[in-house]
Design an enzyme around this catalytic site. Sequence first.
Site, mmCIF file in Angstrom:
data_model
loop_
_atom_site.group_PDB
_atom_site.id
_atom_site.type_symbol
_atom_site.label_atom_id
_atom_site.label_comp_id
_atom_site.label_asym_id
_atom_site.label_seq_id
_atom_site.Cartn_x
_atom_site.Cartn_y
_atom_site.Cartn_z
ATOM 1 N N LYS A 267 0.835 -1.207 0.000
ATOM 2 C CA LYS A 267 0.000 0.000 0.000
ATOM 3 C C LYS A 267 0.870 1.258 0.000
ATOM 4 O O LYS A 267 1.716 1.429 0.875
ATOM 5 C CB LYS A 267 -0.916 -0.005 1.234
ATOM 6 C CG LYS A 267 -1.696 1.302 1.462
ATOM 7 C CD LYS A 267 -2.627 1.213 2.679
ATOM 8 C CE LYS A 267 -3.272 2.554 3.008
ATOM 9 N NZ LYS A 267 -4.148 2.499 4.200
ATOM 10 N N ASP A 272 -2.697 10.053 4.029
ATOM 11 C CA ASP A 272 -4.091 9.643 4.186
ATOM 12 C C ASP A 272 -4.816 10.623 5.111
ATOM 13 O O ASP A 272 -4.777 10.488 6.331
ATOM 14 C CB ASP A 272 -4.155 8.219 4.754
ATOM 15 C CG ASP A 272 -5.590 7.734 4.920
ATOM 16 O OD1 ASP A 272 -6.510 8.398 4.378
ATOM 17 O OD2 ASP A 272 -5.787 6.695 5.583
ATOM 18 N N LYS A 279 -10.341 12.496 8.544
ATOM 19 C CA LYS A 279 -9.876 12.067 9.866
ATOM 20 C C LYS A 279 -9.875 13.255 10.821
ATOM 21 O O LYS A 279 -9.841 14.405 10.387
ATOM 22 C CB LYS A 279 -8.437 11.532 9.763
ATOM 23 C CG LYS A 279 -8.301 10.183 9.102
ATOM 24 C CD LYS A 279 -6.846 9.730 9.096
ATOM 25 C CE LYS A 279 -6.669 8.397 8.387
ATOM 26 N NZ LYS A 279 -7.329 7.264 9.064
ATOM 27 N N ASP A 290 1.475 6.179 5.685
ATOM 28 C CA ASP A 290 0.495 5.237 5.133
ATOM 29 C C ASP A 290 0.984 4.564 3.846
ATOM 30 O O ASP A 290 0.234 3.832 3.205
ATOM 31 C CB ASP A 290 -0.838 5.955 4.903
ATOM 32 C CG ASP A 290 -2.028 5.033 5.082
ATOM 33 O OD1 ASP A 290 -1.848 3.955 5.681
ATOM 34 O OD2 ASP A 290 -3.120 5.387 4.602
ATOM 35 N N ASP A 349 -12.263 6.882 3.910
ATOM 36 C CA ASP A 349 -11.052 6.626 4.697
ATOM 37 C C ASP A 349 -10.636 5.151 4.638
ATOM 38 O O ASP A 349 -9.561 4.790 5.100
ATOM 39 C CB ASP A 349 -11.280 7.070 6.153
ATOM 40 C CG ASP A 349 -9.977 7.256 6.914
ATOM 41 O OD1 ASP A 349 -8.908 7.238 6.277
ATOM 42 O OD2 ASP A 349 -10.036 7.419 8.145
ATOM 43 N N GLU A 351 -9.502 3.582 2.185
ATOM 44 C CA GLU A 351 -8.971 3.736 0.823
ATOM 45 C C GLU A 351 -7.915 2.694 0.477
ATOM 46 O O GLU A 351 -7.740 2.339 -0.681
ATOM 47 C CB GLU A 351 -8.396 5.141 0.649
ATOM 48 C CG GLU A 351 -6.954 5.355 1.147
ATOM 49 C CD GLU A 351 -6.773 5.158 2.653
ATOM 50 O OE1 GLU A 351 -7.778 5.228 3.390
ATOM 51 O OE2 GLU A 351 -5.631 4.898 3.094
ATOM 52 N N ARG A 353 -7.662 -0.548 0.992
ATOM 53 C CA ARG A 353 -8.150 -1.788 0.385
ATOM 54 C C ARG A 353 -8.555 -1.574 -1.076
ATOM 55 O O ARG A 353 -8.498 -2.497 -1.884
ATOM 56 C CB ARG A 353 -9.299 -2.363 1.225
ATOM 57 C CG ARG A 353 -10.515 -1.495 1.308
ATOM 58 C CD ARG A 353 -11.416 -1.850 2.472
ATOM 59 N NE ARG A 353 -10.894 -1.370 3.750
ATOM 60 C CZ ARG A 353 -11.446 -1.603 4.935
ATOM 61 N NH1 ARG A 353 -12.543 -2.334 5.026
ATOM 62 N NH2 ARG A 353 -10.913 -1.135 6.027
#
Length: 501
Positions: A267, A272, A279, A290, A349, A351, A353
């Site tokens: 990833k 993020d 968030k 991230d 959020d 994101e 996956r």
Amino acid sequence: MDIKIRKASPLQIKTSCMVICACEKDFSNPLFKELDQKLGGLLRKAQRNGEFSAKADEQILFQPAGHLPAERVLLVGLGPAEQTNTEKIRRAAGQAIQLIAEKKFGQMAFALPPGTGGSDYAAQVQAATEGLLLASYRYDLFLGGKAKDSRKLPKAVTLVIEAEHDKKCCETAVEKAQKLCRAVVLTRDLVNAPGNIKSPDFLAEQARAAANESSLKCKVLGQKELAKEGCGALLGVAQGSVREPRLIILEHHGGRKDEAPVVLVGKGVTFDSGGISLKSADKMDEMKMDMGGGAAVIGTMLAASLLELPVNLVGIIPAAENMPSGTAYRPGDILTSLSGQTIEVLNTDAEGRLILADALTYAKRYQPKLVIDMATLTGACIIALGHQATAVLGNDQNLVQSLLDAGEKSGERLWQLPLWDEYDQLIKSSVADVKNTGGRPAGTITAAAFLKKFANDFRWAHLDIAGTAWRDMDQPYIPKGGTGVGVRLLIEFLHNLPAAE
Ligand code: BES
Ligand code: MN
Ligand code: ZN
């Protein structure tokens, strides 16, 4: 830092600090008896009054006042001899060099516990080298002169080995550790880089640089190519940012030409914010980490190339920035992924996956032997396992077990969570093939259940490194910030690849 192997007794070494590892209840060893003598009984005394009994992480510093060639002797504890492992040695070496650098002793020699090792001696030497190199790391790229690392690291460290061990083997172990740590340091640097300089394109350029430093091949797909391919999930996540997404592909050809590769997917969310499902401000800064999975894949690929591992490997890193804006994707959107499966976005959020879904589908075209993805995927993983373990889930128990074993060996430990079909119900959507969140229960598992839908065609394991890719406190050989987790784990796994087959 230069690391030299020398065959000698630690009590013959002239240095400003001689570090000797000790196991609990091991003071009857001739080496410690002689040391105690030279110290005029100080070791015995420290032992008797409970100052030092060689428990794990315990240290004691002596000044032999001219009775030894060394100016100082630092003893570091490893705990009970029967529980000694390479991780304890890594920690001991890390803590020792930390102290020596802080106190500015200038020189250092290091000896493993006397009379141990046997056939595993090279592994212990490798672990000691890892501890030394990884503890020396600091991220100081943006610190002005004075604020830079005030410690004084020794320029060279002498690793002192006992007569019965093979010097060549030990030297090879040091070289291995140096290559491996070069890759871990790259991974840490990438994770620690701030979001303003770390765009998806920056990550791609860093992957290119790693390829130039080694014999890796690098290919990068940009926005247009991703649209042509139909990577709707990756593009959906990226559309809120002015920075375009990338799909970064690294290849290592170390095996037979016709051998199916192992594919690693990481990833690469360079920042993020959560997107429209923004968030909270608290610790949002940490979301520059991230892309820890992507960084670990780049690091692992570099290490595999430098170490000339005899396997074929492909690294795939979907890279995007998750931002809120007028062009951002929204809760309720339905994306069409590269696999053709449609995804209802309930929370922007979740994101990671989404971008992994397209990368896993992309992996299929390499007809992989097996696929492993790494991702800072869920906050729920930190709730479940804290910062002590990476979660592992997968569709092949043999593969999961091999990863668990590599975790114990490398010190980057894993814990398995179940991935039963029953969890699939939680991510059923009434308007698309799947939805991107399953609510609060079993957050790490439902994220993996989502990925499973894109990993049907091969043996696959998922590593959730949300709790392990970043630490906000110093560890014995891991300074706070990006840890570089995943690189040592996967290289250990790849060394024993036949076990997973
Ligand atoms: N990158 C985060 C997960 C994360 C959180 C990593 C904290 C490291 C530290 C991920 O993209 C995320 O936001 N996940 C959500 C999923 C939820 C919306 C279903 C989460 O964990 O809250
Ligand atoms: Mn997120
Ligand atoms: Zn994320």
